[in-house]
Design an enzyme around this catalytic site. Structure first.
Site, short mmCIF file in Angstrom:
data_model
loop_
_atom_site.label_atom_id
_atom_site.label_comp_id
_atom_site.label_asym_id
_atom_site.label_seq_id
_atom_site.Cartn_x
_atom_site.Cartn_y
_atom_site.Cartn_z
N CYS A 113 0.82 -1.23 0.00
CA CYS A 113 0.00 0.00 0.00
C CYS A 113 0.85 1.27 0.00
CB CYS A 113 -0.95 0.00 1.19
SG CYS A 113 -2.11 -1.38 1.15
N HIS A 250 -3.24 7.57 1.66
CA HIS A 250 -3.64 6.22 1.25
C HIS A 250 -5.04 5.97 1.80
CE1 HIS A 250 -3.97 2.02 0.66
NE2 HIS A 250 -3.70 1.68 1.91
N ASN A 280 -10.09 0.11 -0.39
CA ASN A 280 -8.62 0.16 -0.33
C ASN A 280 -8.05 -0.45 -1.61
OD1 ASN A 280 -5.91 -0.20 0.20
ND2 ASN A 280 -6.21 -0.95 2.28
O1 UT7 Z 1 -3.86 -0.73 3.36
C1 UT7 Z 1 -2.96 -1.36 4.19
C2 UT7 Z 1 -3.18 -1.01 5.56
N1 UT7 Z 1 -4.41 -1.58 6.05
C3 UT7 Z 1 -5.11 -0.88 6.90
O2 UT7 Z 1 -4.76 0.24 7.17
C4 UT7 Z 1 -6.28 -1.53 7.57
C5 UT7 Z 1 -6.19 -1.24 9.04
N2 UT7 Z 1 -7.26 -1.78 9.84
C6 UT7 Z 1 -8.54 -1.41 9.70
O3 UT7 Z 1 -8.89 -0.66 8.83
C7 UT7 Z 1 -9.52 -1.89 10.75
O4 UT7 Z 1 -8.81 -2.53 11.77
C8 UT7 Z 1 -10.59 -2.85 10.18
C9 UT7 Z 1 -11.57 -2.09 9.32
C10 UT7 Z 1 -9.91 -3.96 9.41
C11 UT7 Z 1 -11.38 -3.48 11.34
O5 UT7 Z 1 -11.93 -2.48 12.18
P1 UT7 Z 1 -11.73 -2.57 13.76
O6 UT7 Z 1 -12.51 -1.50 14.34
O7 UT7 Z 1 -10.25 -2.60 14.02
O8 UT7 Z 1 -12.41 -3.94 14.09
P2 UT7 Z 1 -11.76 -5.24 14.78
O9 UT7 Z 1 -10.82 -5.90 13.84
O10 UT7 Z 1 -11.28 -4.86 16.12
O11 UT7 Z 1 -13.04 -6.13 14.91
C12 UT7 Z 1 -14.13 -5.78 15.75
C13 UT7 Z 1 -15.20 -6.85 15.62
C14 UT7 Z 1 -14.65 -8.26 15.75
O12 UT7 Z 1 -15.59 -9.01 16.46
P3 UT7 Z 1 -15.34 -9.38 18.00
O13 UT7 Z 1 -14.02 -10.11 18.02
O14 UT7 Z 1 -15.26 -8.04 18.70
O15 UT7 Z 1 -16.52 -10.20 18.34
C15 UT7 Z 1 -14.59 -8.75 14.32
O16 UT7 Z 1 -14.72 -10.15 14.23
O17 UT7 Z 1 -15.81 -6.78 14.32
C16 UT7 Z 1 -15.80 -8.07 13.71
N3 UT7 Z 1 -15.71 -7.92 12.27
C17 UT7 Z 1 -16.79 -7.73 11.49
N4 UT7 Z 1 -18.10 -7.66 11.78
C18 UT7 Z 1 -18.95 -7.46 10.77
C19 UT7 Z 1 -14.62 -7.91 11.48
N5 UT7 Z 1 -14.97 -7.74 10.20
C20 UT7 Z 1 -16.30 -7.63 10.19
C21 UT7 Z 1 -17.26 -7.43 9.16
N6 UT7 Z 1 -18.58 -7.34 9.50
N7 UT7 Z 1 -16.91 -7.29 7.86
#
Ligand code: UT7
Length: 323
Positions: A113, A250, A280
């Site tokens: 990225c 980005h 992304n």
């Molecule tokens: O481009 C390269 C760099 N990449 C990035 O910059 C991405 C960086 N990370 C992110 O953008 C975010 O961390 C995400 C969008 C990937 C995730 O958001 P988050 O607020 O960090 O969520 P999380 O990973 O902490 O997950 C929270 C909850 C989890 O459930 P539990 O464990 O709390 O029960 C996940 O399983 O949300 C759940 N979850 C979803 N729920 C519904 C993860 N993906 C989904 C989904 N729909 N698509």
């Protein structure tokens, strides 16, 4: 002093638009979750058989049109991609052939990225060292081809597309009032390679593999490292955050973009935002945002821009340029 000055920008997005709601049919996810956590509303996916080089060529043609140039006016092509058509030759040589360019040189850069920031820095160095007068810098990706469609934590986030920028050697005064690239900052730390990677490759599994990400951890690093690298590049350019007309980040996550801008003390009204429409697109996201920002009439000649990106590696960096 020689500066690498932007003289043309263009982009290409594949025709197929996929709204968040489509994922509700196959995954335990909702449009609301995807919007709230990432800011993404829709993304474009390449058609069956539509390749990264084809998208790159389309973006390059648009940039050449804006610059009023023919492919034969270009000395070098640098393509940032992690999703090339083939293991080799480079996507860049495919673009070279596709544009009908029979001279110069072309190569790919892979910094995931952060790829476009790395490519801009490399193109700038080629121009400043006199090895090329005009460089076509492209970010192009088909991340839809490396998704695990059962992993709701990743497959809803990425999209496909390409953006192309032409840089030309022009004389500048040597101060921050010059148009062109004013400063760059690159970083990587391979200790974090397991946070974001593709689980296949030529010398390991002989498969293409799919993307794996520890989203929460990448998020934490992103907010801290992006503000830092932008600050470093701005200081090298001899300007401050107050001088910035547009952050062109980005486009991974609206919350990362907003927190980085906040840390820099720049209002969201001075941030080019395309993540809602593109998702992304990895190395393509910054040139896409530049092209859309120009097309919307937001970015104007003379504006001071800071581009910042982070991705797998981890690799991150920033470029300060005057449009
Ligand atoms: O481009 C390269 C760099 N990449 C990035 O910059 C991405 C960086 N990370 C992110 O953008 C975010 O961390 C995400 C969008 C990937 C995730 O958001 P988050 O607020 O960090 O969520 P999380 O990973 O902490 O997950 C929270 C909850 C989890 O459930 P539990 O464990 O709390 O029960 C996940 O399983 O949300 C759940 N979850 C979803 N729920 C519904 C993860 N993906 C989904 C989904 N729909 N698509």
């Amino acid at each position: 002093m020689i500066r690498a000055v932007p003289i043309g920008i263009g982009h290409y997005l594949p025709a197929r638009v996929v709204e968040n709601a489509e994922f509700e049919k196959t995954l335990a996810t909702t449009d609301e979750w995807i919007r709230d956590r990432s800011g993404i509303e829709r993304r474009h996916f390449a058609a069956e058989g539509e390749t990264t080089s084809q998208m790159a060529i389309a973006a390059a043609r648009a940039a050449l049109d804006m610059a009023g140039l023919a492919a034969s006016d270009i000395d070098a092509i640098v393509v940032a991609t992690s999703t090339p058509d083939l293991t080799f030759p480079s996507c860049a040589t495919m673009v070279q052939a596709g544009l009908g360019m029979e001279r110069g040189f072309a190569f790919d850069i892979q910094a995931v990225c952060a790829g476009f920031v790395y490519a801009l820095t490399t193109a700038n160095a080629l121009i400043l060292s006199g090895q090329a007068r005009r460089v076509l810098v492209i970010g192009a990706e088909t991340f839809s081809k490396i998704m695990d469609w059962t992993d709701r934590g990743t497959c809803v986030l990425f999209g496909d597309g390409a953006g192309a920028l032409i840089l030309e050697a022009q004389d500048g005064a040597g101060d921050a009032s010059d148009r062109g690239i004013l400063a760059t900052d690159l970083n990587s730390d391979g200790r974090y390679r397991d946070l974001l990677y593709v689980d296949g490759g030529v010398s390991s599994s002989q498969t293409t593999g799919v993307l794996r990400m520890e989203g929460r951890e990448v998020f934490r690093h992103a907010v801290e490292k992006l503000a830092q690298t932008a600050h470093t590049a701005l200081a090298r350019a001899g300007v401050g955050a107050d001088d910035v007309d547009w952050i062109v980040p980005h486009q991974a996550n609206m919350r990362i973009i907003a927190r980085t801008a906040q840390k820099m003390g720049v209002g969201l009204d001075r941030v080019i935002m395309t993540v809602q429409d593109h998702g992304n697109t990895s190395a393509a996201s910054i040139p896409l945002a530049l092209s859309v920002g120009v097309a919307r009439g937001q970015i104007k000649t003379g504006d001071l821009l800071v581009c910042e990106a982070i991705g797998g590696g981890l690799a991150w960096g920033a470029v300060v340029m005057r449009w």
